[in-house]
Design a protein around this motif. Sequence first.
Motif, PDB file in Angstrom:
ATOM      1  N   SER A 162      57.581   0.971 -10.086  1.00 20.92           N
ATOM      2  CA  SER A 162      56.610   0.752 -10.785  1.00 20.92           C
ATOM      3  C   SER A 162      55.457   0.539 -10.279  1.00 20.92           C
ATOM      4  N   ALA A 163      55.732  -0.231  -8.778  1.00 19.27           N
ATOM      5  CA  ALA A 163      54.561  -0.791  -8.414  1.00 19.27           C
ATOM      6  C   ALA A 163      53.934   0.154  -7.417  1.00 19.27           C
ATOM      7  N   SER A 164      54.609   1.588  -7.106  1.00 21.71           N
ATOM      8  CA  SER A 164      53.872   2.704  -6.740  1.00 21.71           C
ATOM      9  C   SER A 164      52.402   3.874  -7.766  1.00 21.71           C
ATOM     10  N   LEU A 165      53.996   3.214  -8.791  1.00 23.85           N
ATOM     11  CA  LEU A 165      52.895   3.713 -10.074  1.00 23.85           C
ATOM     12  C   LEU A 165      51.816   3.148 -10.456  1.00 23.85           C
ATOM     13  N   VAL A 166      52.436   2.150 -10.332  1.00 20.95           N
ATOM     14  CA  VAL A 166      51.005   1.383 -11.023  1.00 20.95           C
ATOM     15  C   VAL A 166      49.795   1.123  -9.737  1.00 20.95           C
ATOM     16  N   ILE A 167      49.635   1.872  -8.401  1.00 22.36           N
ATOM     17  CA  ILE A 167      49.037   2.124  -6.887  1.00 22.36           C
ATOM     18  C   ILE A 167      48.455   3.137  -6.909  1.00 22.36           C
ATOM     19  N   ALA A 168      49.196   4.432  -7.758  1.00 26.36           N
ATOM     20  CA  ALA A 168      48.667   5.089  -7.475  1.00 26.36           C
ATOM     21  C   ALA A 168      47.676   5.534  -8.897  1.00 26.36           C
ATOM     22  N   ILE A 169      48.204   4.457  -9.656  1.00 24.83           N
ATOM     23  CA  ILE A 169      47.148   5.163 -11.324  1.00 24.83           C
ATOM     24  C   ILE A 169      45.476   3.654 -10.412  1.00 24.83           C
ATOM     25  N   VAL A 170      45.260   2.448 -10.129  1.00 20.03           N
ATOM     26  CA  VAL A 170      44.429   2.101  -9.338  1.00 20.03           C
ATOM     27  C   VAL A 170      43.458   3.672  -8.274  1.00 20.03           C
ATOM     28  N   VAL A 171      44.649   3.817  -7.232  1.00 21.39           N
ATOM     29  CA  VAL A 171      43.564   4.841  -6.531  1.00 21.39           C
ATOM     30  C   VAL A 171      43.062   6.053  -7.428  1.00 21.39           C
ATOM     31  N   PHE A 172      44.249   6.575  -8.510  1.00 23.19           N
ATOM     32  CA  PHE A 172      43.098   7.757  -9.278  1.00 23.19           C
ATOM     33  C   PHE A 172      41.749   7.235 -10.107  1.00 23.19           C
ATOM     34  N   VAL A 173      41.649   5.989 -10.776  1.00 19.52           N
ATOM     35  CA  VAL A 173      40.494   5.010 -11.202  1.00 19.52           C
ATOM     36  C   VAL A 173      39.534   5.296 -10.382  1.00 19.52           C
ATOM     37  N   MET A 174      39.572   4.865  -9.196  1.00 15.73           N
ATOM     38  CA  MET A 174      38.898   4.527  -8.040  1.00 15.73           C
ATOM     39  C   MET A 174      38.110   5.142  -7.646  1.00 15.73           C
ATOM     40  N   ASP A 175      38.899   6.880  -6.511  1.00 19.38           N
ATOM     41  CA  ASP A 175      38.690   7.907  -6.689  1.00 19.38           C
ATOM     42  C   ASP A 175      38.216   8.318  -7.511  1.00 19.38           C
ATOM     43  N   SER A 176      38.237   8.219  -8.555  1.00 24.28           N
ATOM     44  CA  SER A 176      37.195   9.011 -10.323  1.00 24.28           C
ATOM     45  C   SER A 176      36.230   8.402 -10.420  1.00 24.28           C
ATOM     46  N   VAL A 177      36.602   7.112  -9.888  1.00 28.15           N
ATOM     47  CA  VAL A 177      34.974   5.868  -9.906  1.00 28.15           C
ATOM     48  C   VAL A 177      33.962   6.350  -9.438  1.00 28.15           C
ATOM     49  N   PHE A 178      34.414   6.703  -7.719  1.00 33.71           N
ATOM     50  CA  PHE A 178      33.128   7.133  -6.740  1.00 33.71           C
ATOM     51  C   PHE A 178      33.092   8.632  -7.233  1.00 33.71           C
ATOM     52  N   ARG A 179      33.785   9.504  -7.549  1.00 37.44           N
ATOM     53  CA  ARG A 179      33.580  10.165  -7.531  1.00 37.44           C
ATOM     54  C   ARG A 179      32.088  10.877  -8.298  1.00 37.44           C
ATOM     55  N   PHE A 180      32.964   9.881  -9.751  1.00 38.50           N
ATOM     56  CA  PHE A 180      31.464  10.495 -11.053  1.00 38.50           C
ATOM     57  C   PHE A 180      30.013   9.202 -10.210  1.00 38.50           C
ATOM     58  N   VAL A 181      30.202   8.081  -9.393  1.00 39.26           N
ATOM     59  CA  VAL A 181      28.921   7.595  -8.554  1.00 39.26           C
ATOM     60  C   VAL A 181      27.932   8.940  -7.961  1.00 39.26           C
ATOM     61  N   MET A 182      28.997   9.563  -6.685  1.00 39.04           N
ATOM     62  CA  MET A 182      28.801  10.874  -5.869  1.00 39.04           C
ATOM     63  C   MET A 182      28.250  11.484  -6.368  1.00 39.04           C
ATOM     64  N   SER A 183      28.832  12.091  -7.698  1.00 42.46           N
ATOM     65  CA  SER A 183      28.040  13.226  -8.154  1.00 42.46           C
ATOM     66  C   SER A 183      26.940  12.847  -8.717  1.00 42.46           C
ATOM     67  N   THR A 184      27.038  11.743  -9.131  1.00 43.72           N
ATOM     68  CA  THR A 184      25.513  11.737 -10.398  1.00 43.72           C
ATOM     69  C   THR A 184      24.439  11.022  -9.092  1.00 43.72           C
ATOM     70  N   LEU A 185      24.398  10.353  -7.580  1.00 38.14           N
ATOM     71  CA  LEU A 185      23.498  10.099  -6.886  1.00 38.14           C
ATOM     72  C   LEU A 185      23.256  11.600  -6.481  1.00 38.14           C
ATOM     73  N   TYR A 186      24.008  12.405  -5.752  1.00 38.84           N
ATOM     74  CA  TYR A 186      24.205  13.513  -5.389  1.00 38.84           C
ATOM     75  C   TYR A 186      22.656  14.493  -6.443  1.00 38.84           C
ATOM     76  N   SER A 187      23.035  14.524  -7.500  1.00 33.98           N
ATOM     77  CA  SER A 187      22.131  14.972  -8.762  1.00 33.98           C
ATOM     78  C   SER A 187      21.055  15.088  -8.941  1.00 33.98           C
ATOM     79  N   ILE A 188      20.363  14.035  -8.430  1.00 36.30           N
ATOM     80  CA  ILE A 188      19.130  12.530  -8.463  1.00 36.30           C
ATOM     81  C   ILE A 188      18.756  13.494  -7.859  1.00 36.30           C
TER      82      ILE A 188
END
Length: 70
Positions: free
Chosen positions: A44-70
């Motif tokens: 359960s802890a591994s699954l929670v940590i994997a989900i948190v890392v996935f969400v952080m990676d998705s947010v970071f990818r969105f922010v970076m793609s938004t910054l680079y598209s300007i």
Amino acid sequence: MFGKIAVIYKKIVNSFKASYDELLHKTSWPTRKELQHSAVVVLSASLVIAIVVFVMDSVFRFVMSTLYSI
């Protein structure tokens, strides 16, 4: 020369005997139920940590793609 080797050999053998004795007589092993509970907690802890890392990676990818598209 052989006396030193015999002393070293005896120390190694005594160390193995002490380890075996501790493993066999002094160690408390978990029951099957405790082991299953621990496995579920770790999974359960591994699954929670994997989900948190996935969400952080998705947010970071969105922010970076938004910054680079300007």
